[in-house]
Design a protein around this motif. Structure first.
Motif, PDB file in Angstrom:
ATOM      1  N   ILE A   1       0.839  -1.201   0.000  1.00  0.00           N
ATOM      2  CA  ILE A   1       0.000   0.000   0.000  1.00  0.00           C
ATOM      3  C   ILE A   1       0.875   1.251   0.000  1.00  0.00           C
ATOM      4  N   GLU A   2       1.903   1.261   0.811  1.00  0.00           N
ATOM      5  CA  GLU A   2       2.774   2.437   0.870  1.00  0.00           C
ATOM      6  C   GLU A   2       3.600   2.599  -0.407  1.00  0.00           C
ATOM      7  N   ARG A   3       3.948   1.506  -1.044  1.00  0.00           N
ATOM      8  CA  ARG A   3       4.646   1.580  -2.338  1.00  0.00           C
ATOM      9  C   ARG A   3       3.734   2.217  -3.387  1.00  0.00           C
ATOM     10  N   PHE A   4       2.463   1.780  -3.420  1.00  0.00           N
ATOM     11  CA  PHE A   4       1.499   2.398  -4.328  1.00  0.00           C
ATOM     12  C   PHE A   4       1.370   3.897  -4.030  1.00  0.00           C
ATOM     13  N   ALA A   5       1.215   4.253  -2.755  1.00  0.00           N
ATOM     14  CA  ALA A   5       1.024   5.650  -2.365  1.00  0.00           C
ATOM     15  C   ALA A   5       2.226   6.509  -2.758  1.00  0.00           C
ATOM     16  N   ALA A   6       3.419   5.989  -2.579  1.00  0.00           N
ATOM     17  CA  ALA A   6       4.629   6.741  -2.944  1.00  0.00           C
ATOM     18  C   ALA A   6       4.702   6.970  -4.451  1.00  0.00           C
TER      19      ALA A   6
END
Length: 171
Positions: free
Chosen positions: A91-96
């Motif tokens: 999720i954080e990879r997508f958000a970044a």
């Protein structure tokens, strides 16, 4: 594996024989069949989300289901530490990446579009995730939100077994 779960819907004259498919960008993890792990939160969902002016009957139903699946078809972000950290990482990879492209944080609709467009978790039949109760209504110690409000999203309807009405409640 087998999980017992609860599905809440507005009362209808005809009993459901299968849960409703939840669709739209307001779903936490995209389109799917959503269940509560605990009856308490299923009942809360009925009272807070199914009891509204559009609900003419002023009743809601809680259905009980058994979900049967293989361990490799399951992401458990609640009780499995490895699954949890992998889930957060993705999720954080997508958000970044979204932030890099658009210079703003994505919202839930952006995330759900991404899930749909790229088939994220399409090979996963079931995901267990949680949020925290937002009030003292569900805890016995005021201000201490120790209970997990656990939801289950089913992506593959073939794992849903023994779906049946458990009870009908008044709003």
């Amino acid at each position: 594996m087998t999980l017992e779960a609860f599905h809440t819907q507005e009362y209808r004259d005809i009993l459901l024989t299968f849960p409703f498919l939840a669709t739209g960008n307001e779903q936490w993890l995209g389109d799917g069949y959503y269940f509560w792990q605990d009856y308490q939160f299923s009942d809360w969902w009925g009272k807070t989300k199914k009891c509204n002016l559009e609900n003419v009957s002023q009743k809601y139903c809680i259905y009980n289901a058994n979900l049967i699946f293989e361990d490799e078809d399951f992401i458990d972000t609640v009780f499995n530490e490895t699954d949890y950290y992998q889930f957060v990482f993705n999720i954080e990879r997508f958000a970044a990446e979204y932030y890099r492209l658009f210079d703003e944080k994505p919202d839930l609709a952006d995330f759900n579009d991404f899930i749909s467009d790229f088939g994220v978790w399409s090979n996963i039949k079931i995901i267990r995730f949680q949020d925290l109760p937002g009030s003292n209504q569900h805890v016995d110690v005021k201000g201490f939100y120790y209970k997990k409000r656990i939801q289950i999203r089913v992506n593959d309807p073939s794992i849903i077994h023994t779906f049946a009405l458990l009870n009908t409640n008044d709003c």
